[in-house]
Structures are given as C-alpha cells and as structure tokens.
Scaffold this active site. Sequence first.
Site, PDB file in Angstrom:
ATOM      1  N   ASN A   9       0.878  -1.175   0.000  1.00  0.00           N
ATOM      2  CA  ASN A   9       0.000   0.000   0.000  1.00  0.00           C
ATOM      3  C   ASN A   9       0.913   1.222   0.000  1.00  0.00           C
ATOM      4  O   ASN A   9       1.543   1.526   1.010  1.00  0.00           O
ATOM      5  CB  ASN A   9      -0.884  -0.055   1.265  1.00  0.00           C
ATOM      6  CG  ASN A   9      -1.691   1.216   1.475  1.00  0.00           C
ATOM      7  OD1 ASN A   9      -1.759   2.080   0.595  1.00  0.00           O
ATOM      8  ND2 ASN A   9      -2.303   1.331   2.641  1.00  0.00           N
ATOM      9  N   TRP A  10       0.989   1.892  -1.132  1.00  0.00           N
ATOM     10  CA  TRP A  10       1.944   3.003  -1.270  1.00  0.00           C
ATOM     11  C   TRP A  10       1.421   4.302  -0.649  1.00  0.00           C
ATOM     12  O   TRP A  10       2.122   5.302  -0.645  1.00  0.00           O
ATOM     13  CB  TRP A  10       2.304   3.220  -2.740  1.00  0.00           C
ATOM     14  CG  TRP A  10       3.056   2.070  -3.359  1.00  0.00           C
ATOM     15  CD1 TRP A  10       3.431   0.901  -2.727  1.00  0.00           C
ATOM     16  CD2 TRP A  10       3.521   1.953  -4.707  1.00  0.00           C
ATOM     17  NE1 TRP A  10       4.104   0.086  -3.603  1.00  0.00           N
ATOM     18  CE2 TRP A  10       4.173   0.700  -4.826  1.00  0.00           C
ATOM     19  CE3 TRP A  10       3.457   2.775  -5.841  1.00  0.00           C
ATOM     20  CZ2 TRP A  10       4.756   0.267  -6.024  1.00  0.00           C
ATOM     21  CZ3 TRP A  10       4.031   2.346  -7.029  1.00  0.00           C
ATOM     22  CH2 TRP A  10       4.670   1.109  -7.113  1.00  0.00           C
ATOM     23  N   LYS A  11       0.183   4.285  -0.190  1.00  0.00           N
ATOM     24  CA  LYS A  11      -0.421   5.464   0.451  1.00  0.00           C
ATOM     25  C   LYS A  11      -0.181   6.721  -0.403  1.00  0.00           C
ATOM     26  O   LYS A  11      -0.141   6.621  -1.618  1.00  0.00           O
ATOM     27  CB  LYS A  11       0.111   5.593   1.883  1.00  0.00           C
ATOM     28  CG  LYS A  11      -0.115   4.302   2.683  1.00  0.00           C
ATOM     29  CD  LYS A  11       0.096   4.456   4.162  1.00  0.00           C
ATOM     30  CE  LYS A  11      -0.196   3.128   4.850  1.00  0.00           C
ATOM     31  NZ  LYS A  11      -0.046   3.177   6.304  1.00  0.00           N
ATOM     32  N   GLY A 233       2.969  -1.035   4.255  1.00  0.00           N
ATOM     33  CA  GLY A 233       3.031   0.383   3.905  1.00  0.00           C
ATOM     34  C   GLY A 233       4.474   0.815   3.690  1.00  0.00           C
ATOM     35  O   GLY A 233       5.026   0.702   2.594  1.00  0.00           O
ATOM     36  N   GLY A 234       5.100   1.281   4.757  1.00  0.00           N
ATOM     37  CA  GLY A 234       6.458   1.845   4.667  1.00  0.00           C
ATOM     38  C   GLY A 234       7.453   0.968   3.920  1.00  0.00           C
ATOM     39  O   GLY A 234       8.184   1.449   3.038  1.00  0.00           O
TER      40      GLY A 234
HETATM   41  P1  PGA Z   1       2.962   0.266   7.632  1.00  0.00           P
HETATM   42  O1  PGA Z   1       1.501   0.430   7.007  1.00  0.00           O
HETATM   43  O2  PGA Z   1       3.543  -0.990   7.067  1.00  0.00           O
HETATM   44  O3  PGA Z   1       3.710   1.499   7.199  1.00  0.00           O
HETATM   45  O4  PGA Z   1       2.807   0.184   9.118  1.00  0.00           O
HETATM   46  C1  PGA Z   1       0.649  -0.673   6.857  1.00  0.00           C
HETATM   47  C2  PGA Z   1      -0.697  -0.216   6.338  1.00  0.00           C
HETATM   48  O5  PGA Z   1      -1.210   0.799   6.810  1.00  0.00           O
HETATM   49  O6  PGA Z   1      -1.296  -0.833   5.425  1.00  0.00           O
END
Ligand code: PGA
Length: 249
Positions: A9-11, A233-234
């Site tokens: 998930n690249w947000k 995410g990150g």
């Molecule tokens: P994160 O995000 O790996 O940066 O904690 C995960 C997500 O929100 O899908």
Amino acid sequence: MRKYFIAGNWKMHKTVSEATALATELVAELKGGPNKYMIAPTFTSLDAVSKIVKGTNILLGAQNMSTDEQGAHTGEVSPLQLKDLGVQVVILGHSERRHTYKEDDTMINKKVKLALSHGFEVILCVGELLEEREAGKAEAVCEEQTRKGLAGVSADELKKVTIAYEPVWAIGTGKTATPEDADAIHAFIRKVITSMYSASAAEQMIIQYGGSMNAGNAEALLAKENIDGGLIGGAALKAETFKPIALCK
Ligand code: PGA
C-alpha cells in the site's frame, strides 16, 4: 494450504515517474515469486502503473473507492473508473480512512458490496486502536468491523475477499504486534468467519497482517498458522525492502 498474499500500500507517496520506476523494478524482482502480489499506488499513478504490471504476477490495487458508481461526489473515484484503468483489487476500510476521514462500517460495507458487484477483489481492513487494545476490546472491535463490513456479502462473493488485520497502534509506528498476539487475533477473525459463513470459508480466508511489517519481522509473522500474508506500507516503498517480504515462503 493458503498461499501468502503480499500487498504493498503506497499510500500518498510517489509521483507518476517514481511510481513507474518502482513498479518496473518490482515486476523484474518478483517475476516467478512464490506468492500472490499486489501493489496499490495513488489514484494519479494507477494508469501508468497499470501499463507496467499488466500481464505480470502483480495485481493492481486501488487504495479506496467511492460508495457510488457515478454522480455528484466531488473528489471520489468510482468503480467504473478503476475498472477502466485495469484495477483488480480495492483496499477498503483502511484505518486511515476510518479514523482520519471518518468512514464508518456502514459506508465501508456499501463500498465492499459495490466493489464485489463489479468483480473486484477486496482487502477489508480491520483493527483496534491502542486504547481499545488496552481496554481488552481488540477482539470485539475486530469482530464488529468484520461482521458489519461483510454484511450482505454472499459465500460466493466472500471468495474474493481478503481480510487485513491491522492494529492501528502498529501502523507506521515501528511497533509490531508480536507474532503470537497477531496470530491470536487472526484465529479469532477466522472463528467469526466460521460463525458467519462456514468452517470451510474460514479455512480458505486469507488474513493478512499489517502494521510495521518489514524484512526483519515478516518471516516470524508469516510462520504463524493464521497469518497468510501482509499489507505493507512503509516497507513497500522500495524494492529492496519489499522484496525480502515478498519472497518469504
Ligand atoms: P505500515 O503500514 O507498514 O507502514 O505500518 C501498513 C498499512 O497501513 O497498510
């Protein structure tokens, strides 16, 4: 045996050219990889990334979707528009949508049903806040979000649903649930699915973990019986940090 589903998930990161570069790298690095894969860039990069992942083993995901097909919905993106771009999977009910943008279970359920009616796969995110965990309410919160998110979804449609358990206190914080704590909630969610559908539906349900998953902790998390992948995410923002997770067996 459930196959791991590793999703990035690249947000709200990356310009079109940055997204294109990362997608191109991932196509090369994950070719022939052992798991199911998805990347979800921002809406603005979907078109460009779609052309890169088309015909590869990486599915194209969107990070959200409107409750409606079309109409006066300023700032929203419809399932028809996502389909047009080749999107195959939609992430719904992400904690950032729930908590920052105040999406409730009713709205998320409407999106889930609409996405499934258009043939998308859905990743339905559930997870408790820190204060809810500390008050002993983690299971109750996950149960409510699962039941309400899936209300009216048929057993057949459920085959296109993945659940992502993302404890909100672990997202982007560097704090991860221990593999044991995460596995316990995953097992609990599986029980909820058994009671809503059937034991075989629960057995087949892919339940991802999300929340600071990275190359250092992925193997231990994925080794747990009920953890079937990750929503990342990150660590999904660079090929070198995503690849070690994506290649876990
Ligand atoms: P994160 O995000 O790996 O940066 O904690 C995960 C997500 O929100 O899908």
